[in-house]
Motif scaffolding. Structure first.
Motif, PDB file in Angstrom:
ATOM      1  N   ALA A   1      -3.826  -8.786  -1.592  1.00  0.00           N
ATOM      2  CA  ALA A   1      -4.937  -8.182  -2.335  1.00  0.00           C
ATOM      3  C   ALA A   1      -6.110  -9.148  -2.497  1.00  0.00           C
ATOM      4  CB  ALA A   1      -4.453  -7.701  -3.708  1.00  0.00           C
TER       5      ALA A   1
ATOM      6  N   TYR B   1      -9.249  -3.451  -1.648  1.00  0.00           N
ATOM      7  CA  TYR B   1      -8.247  -2.500  -2.113  1.00  0.00           C
ATOM      8  C   TYR B   1      -8.828  -1.641  -3.230  1.00  0.00           C
ATOM      9  CZ  TYR B   1      -7.735  -5.619  -6.106  1.00  0.00           C
ATOM     10  OH  TYR B   1      -7.990  -6.365  -7.226  1.00  0.00           O
TER      11      TYR B   1
ATOM     12  N   TYR C   1      -1.624  -0.770  -5.719  1.00  0.00           N
ATOM     13  CA  TYR C   1      -2.752  -1.255  -4.930  1.00  0.00           C
ATOM     14  C   TYR C   1      -2.686  -0.601  -3.559  1.00  0.00           C
ATOM     15  CZ  TYR C   1      -3.249  -5.150  -8.258  1.00  0.00           C
ATOM     16  OH  TYR C   1      -3.440  -5.910  -9.371  1.00  0.00           O
ATOM     17  N   ALA C   2      -3.781   0.030  -3.159  1.00  0.00           N
ATOM     18  CA  ALA C   2      -3.853   0.630  -1.828  1.00  0.00           C
ATOM     19  C   ALA C   2      -5.018   0.026  -1.064  1.00  0.00           C
ATOM     20  CB  ALA C   2      -4.026   2.138  -1.950  1.00  0.00           C
ATOM     21  N   HIS C   3      -4.904  -0.022   0.272  1.00  0.00           N
ATOM     22  CA  HIS C   3      -6.047  -0.433   1.083  1.00  0.00           C
ATOM     23  C   HIS C   3      -7.236   0.499   0.788  1.00  0.00           C
ATOM     24  CE1 HIS C   3      -2.826  -1.864   4.026  1.00  0.00           C
ATOM     25  NE2 HIS C   3      -3.558  -2.935   3.869  1.00  0.00           N
TER      26      HIS C   3
ATOM     27  N   GLU D   1      -7.890  -8.634   1.364  1.00  0.00           N
ATOM     28  CA  GLU D   1      -8.353  -7.342   1.868  1.00  0.00           C
ATOM     29  C   GLU D   1      -8.916  -6.508   0.715  1.00  0.00           C
ATOM     30  OE1 GLU D   1      -6.182  -5.337   4.879  1.00  0.00           O
ATOM     31  OE2 GLU D   1      -4.647  -6.877   4.937  1.00  0.00           O
TER      32      GLU D   1
ATOM     33  N   CYS E   1       0.847  -1.192   0.000  1.00  0.00           N
ATOM     34  CA  CYS E   1       0.000   0.000   0.000  1.00  0.00           C
ATOM     35  C   CYS E   1       0.887   1.247   0.000  1.00  0.00           C
ATOM     36  CB  CYS E   1      -0.891  -0.035   1.239  1.00  0.00           C
ATOM     37  SG  CYS E   1      -1.855   1.450   1.476  1.00  0.00           S
TER      38      CYS E   1
END
Ligand SMILES: [Zn+2]
Length: 43
Positions: A17, A22, A29-31, A20, A8
């Protein structure tokens, strides 16, 4: 399901990924929760 480890760019933590939620930020890819909290700070 195979793990898909990504980093992240907001909190700099590595996460899976496939486990969680995203969002894509460009090609990163970020939360989802990090993206949402970042947007709250900007507004
Ligand atoms: Zn994060």
């Amino acid at each position: 399901m195979a793990k898909h480890m990504v980093k992240c760019p907001i909190c700099n933590e590595t996460f899976d990924a496939n486990q969680e939620e995203y969002v894509m930020i460009g090609r990163r890819y970020a939360h989802l929760r990090c993206k949402q909290s970042a947007q709250e700070r900007e507004e």
